[in-house]
Design an enzyme around this catalytic site. Structure first.
Site, PDB file in Angstrom:
ATOM      1  N   GLY A  32       7.290  -2.029  -3.526  1.00 15.82           N
ATOM      2  CA  GLY A  32       6.563  -1.761  -2.280  1.00 15.82           C
ATOM      3  C   GLY A  32       5.840  -3.014  -1.811  1.00 15.82           C
ATOM      4  O   GLY A  32       5.313  -3.765  -2.632  1.00 15.82           O
ATOM      5  N   GLY A  78       5.240  -5.777  -8.822  1.00 20.30           N
ATOM      6  CA  GLY A  78       4.417  -4.913  -9.662  1.00 20.30           C
ATOM      7  C   GLY A  78       5.119  -4.694 -10.990  1.00 20.30           C
ATOM      8  O   GLY A  78       6.034  -5.453 -11.352  1.00 20.30           O
ATOM      9  N   GLY A 107       7.365  -2.587 -12.051  1.00 20.27           N
ATOM     10  CA  GLY A 107       8.818  -2.394 -12.006  1.00 20.27           C
ATOM     11  C   GLY A 107       9.538  -3.726 -11.833  1.00 20.27           C
ATOM     12  O   GLY A 107      10.416  -4.089 -12.629  1.00 20.27           O
ATOM     13  N   ILE A 147      -0.678  -2.856  -4.337  1.00 19.55           N
ATOM     14  CA  ILE A 147      -1.928  -2.283  -3.811  1.00 19.55           C
ATOM     15  C   ILE A 147      -2.550  -1.359  -4.848  1.00 19.55           C
ATOM     16  O   ILE A 147      -3.731  -1.066  -4.787  1.00 19.55           O
ATOM     17  CB  ILE A 147      -1.723  -1.514  -2.485  1.00 19.55           C
ATOM     18  CG1 ILE A 147      -0.837  -0.281  -2.677  1.00 19.55           C
ATOM     19  CG2 ILE A 147      -1.202  -2.413  -1.389  1.00 19.55           C
ATOM     20  CD1 ILE A 147      -0.961   0.731  -1.552  1.00 19.55           C
ATOM     21  N   ASP A 148      -1.739  -0.884  -5.819  1.00 22.09           N
ATOM     22  CA  ASP A 148      -2.236   0.116  -6.780  1.00 22.09           C
ATOM     23  C   ASP A 148      -3.190  -0.481  -7.817  1.00 22.09           C
ATOM     24  O   ASP A 148      -3.932   0.263  -8.471  1.00 22.09           O
ATOM     25  CB  ASP A 148      -1.061   0.765  -7.523  1.00 22.09           C
ATOM     26  CG  ASP A 148      -0.072   1.434  -6.588  1.00 22.09           C
ATOM     27  OD1 ASP A 148      -0.479   1.810  -5.468  1.00 22.09           O
ATOM     28  OD2 ASP A 148       1.103   1.584  -6.963  1.00 22.09           O
ATOM     29  N   ARG A 182     -16.808  20.306   8.850  1.00 22.64           N
ATOM     30  CA  ARG A 182     -15.559  20.570   8.118  1.00 22.64           C
ATOM     31  C   ARG A 182     -15.505  19.837   6.775  1.00 22.64           C
ATOM     32  O   ARG A 182     -16.228  18.869   6.547  1.00 22.64           O
ATOM     33  CB  ARG A 182     -14.369  20.046   8.930  1.00 22.64           C
ATOM     34  CG  ARG A 182     -14.013  20.909  10.097  1.00 22.64           C
ATOM     35  CD  ARG A 182     -12.915  20.242  10.892  1.00 22.64           C
ATOM     36  NE  ARG A 182     -12.431  21.135  11.940  1.00 22.64           N
ATOM     37  CZ  ARG A 182     -11.749  20.745  12.995  1.00 22.64           C
ATOM     38  NH1 ARG A 182     -11.470  19.459  13.176  1.00 22.64           N
ATOM     39  NH2 ARG A 182     -11.337  21.614  13.885  1.00 22.64           N
ATOM     40  N   MET A 210      -3.005   6.423  -1.862  1.00 20.09           N
ATOM     41  CA  MET A 210      -1.933   5.976  -2.770  1.00 20.09           C
ATOM     42  C   MET A 210      -2.509   5.525  -4.107  1.00 20.09           C
ATOM     43  O   MET A 210      -3.720   5.518  -4.299  1.00 20.09           O
ATOM     44  CB  MET A 210      -1.148   4.841  -2.121  1.00 20.09           C
ATOM     45  CG  MET A 210      -0.165   5.307  -1.064  1.00 20.09           C
ATOM     46  SD  MET A 210       0.813   3.918  -0.464  1.00 20.09           S
ATOM     47  CE  MET A 210       2.109   4.787   0.421  1.00 20.09           C
ATOM     48  N   ARG A 235      -0.693   0.019   2.999  1.00 17.65           N
ATOM     49  CA  ARG A 235       0.106  -1.172   2.647  1.00 17.65           C
ATOM     50  C   ARG A 235       0.270  -2.113   3.835  1.00 17.65           C
ATOM     51  O   ARG A 235       0.791  -3.221   3.674  1.00 17.65           O
ATOM     52  CB  ARG A 235       1.502  -0.731   2.164  1.00 17.65           C
ATOM     53  CG  ARG A 235       1.514   0.036   0.874  1.00 17.65           C
ATOM     54  CD  ARG A 235       2.613  -0.431  -0.043  1.00 17.65           C
ATOM     55  NE  ARG A 235       3.916  -0.411   0.546  1.00 17.65           N
ATOM     56  CZ  ARG A 235       4.896   0.445   0.234  1.00 17.65           C
ATOM     57  NH1 ARG A 235       4.676   1.372  -0.685  1.00 17.65           N
ATOM     58  NH2 ARG A 235       6.071   0.365   0.796  1.00 17.65           N
TER      59      ARG A 235
END
Ligand code: F6P
Length: 367
Positions: free
Chosen positions: A13, A119, A121, A143-144, A179, A186, A291
């Site tokens: 990503g 990242g 992966g 970003i994670d 509300r 993410m 992202r």
């Protein structure tokens, strides 16, 4: 190792700051007299495209004025794992190992080393390619913020800034209508974005994968606020968060060579909160907004530091390493340490303690 020509790719990503890395890698390498080539879309530029399409010469002119731009000028994909490449056989999609084709193409084009920006992966793939003879230096992107062996990854600060901005905006409309707003963020199996944006953006409830939550605890926090005259509540929920004992919510089927998509927790949670508290509740998924856009100055600087460090690291003759932030400096660490597994939030850390001190409900009591 004599270096004359390097390849660089961006995988998985996208994250704000990728272009700043490309600029830093290019300028630092050109300065040493090296040639730099970007592989389009991860490894697809080598596997699936003719060279004139798949290989992008990165010159001083090509990387001019891109530091502040979001995305990546060489493209990316999270579907191109060469060790598990989806191919159609007898009407079925099966996984094929095409890594030898990458090694052959790498040699054919005269690349001496690879800078892999990714990242866990993408860096796992790079680590495996290194064992097949390709010298590699990794750059930590996501970003994670869930990569091991680095204090942080670039892209995270921008995602947190965007998410915090969204919370600031949701406060006023939530308050006007009395509300509950449930905001999904993410982060896959970790809650870094949700926790950091939630604390910075004054959320009332923050739910992260690291703390399986109890629905009644969440609803009671909202009822308590109501009794205190606070008629609205902001609930931040990480996409990978789940009630204790329940499965994480996913979207679609798991595809070969890529991870299953997460999502749907906010909509479900909003329904439960509305039923149990009687409050009007809305859900919102921030999704890929997190992202998008240009990097914050913090991410921009981090990306430039990582990119320049990657080239210095190659010049020192190192390989199978990742440049990592170990404050105050960037150092090379073994790639094997970066890909051991996702780095979760430490429940003993002071950000969690800060959330509890601010009376933010984390869905379960401290243990
Ligand atoms: O890893 C980055 C990330 O944005 C995750 O937070 C999210 O789960 C995933 O990528 C989304 O992937 P896609 O772009 O395939 O929807």
């Amino acid at each position: 190792m004599v270096i004359r020509k390097i390849a660089v790719n961006t995988g998985g990503g996208d994250a704000p700051g990728l272009n700043a890395v490309l600029r830093a890698v290019t300028l630092s390498a050109l300065r040493l007299g090296w040639e730099v080539v970007g592989i389009r879309d991860g490894y697809l530029g080598l596997l699936e495209m003719p060279p004139e399409e798949g290989l992008i010469p990165l010159t001083r002119e090509r990387v001019r004025g891109i530091n502040h731009q979001g995305g990546t000028i060489i493209g990316t994909t999270n579907r191109g794992n060469p060790f598990e490449f989806p191919v159609k056989q007898d009407g079925k999609i099966i996984a094929k190992d095409r890594s030898d084709e990458i090694v052959a193409a790498f040699r054919r084009h005269g690349f001496d080393a690879l800078v892999a920006v990714g990242g866990d992966g993408s860096l796992s793939i790079a680590h495996r390619l290194c064992h097949k003879g390709i010298p590699v230096v990794g750059v930590p992107k996501t970003i994670d913020n869930d990569l091991s062996a680095t204090f942080l990854t670039f892209g995270f600060d921008t995602a947190v800034t965007t998410a915090t901005d969204a919370l600031d905006k949701l406060h006023s409309t939530a308050e006007s209508h009395g509300r509950v707003m449930v905001v999904e963020m993410m982060g896959r199996t970790t809650g870094w974005i949700a926790l950091h944006a939630g604390v910075a953006g004054s959320a009332d409830v923050i739910l992260i994968p690291e703390i399986p939550f109890d629905l009644e605890t969440v609803c009671e926090a909202i009822r308590i606020r109501d009794r205190m005259g606070r008629r609205y509540s902001i609930v931040v929920v990480a996409e990978g968060a789940a009630p204790a004992g329940a499965e994480v919510r996913t979207k679609g089927e798991k595809e070969i060579g890529r991870e299953v998509r997460l999502g749907g927790i906010a909509e479900w949670l909003a329904g439960e909160i509305a039923d149990r508290t009687g409050k009007e509740t809305r859900s919102i998924v921030l999704g890929h907004l997190q992202r998008g856009g240009g990097p914050t100055s913090f991410d921009r600087l981090m990306a430039l530091r990582f990119g320049a460090a990657a080239v210095r690291t190659l010049a020192e003759g190192l390989s199978d390493v990742m440049v990592a932030l170990q404050p105050p400096n960037v150092h090379a660490v073994p790639l094997a340490e970066a890909v051991v597994g996702r780095r979760s939030i430490s429940l003993d850390g002071d950000t969690i303690a800060t959330a509890r001190s601010l009376e933010i409900c984390l869905g379960a009591p401290a243990v």
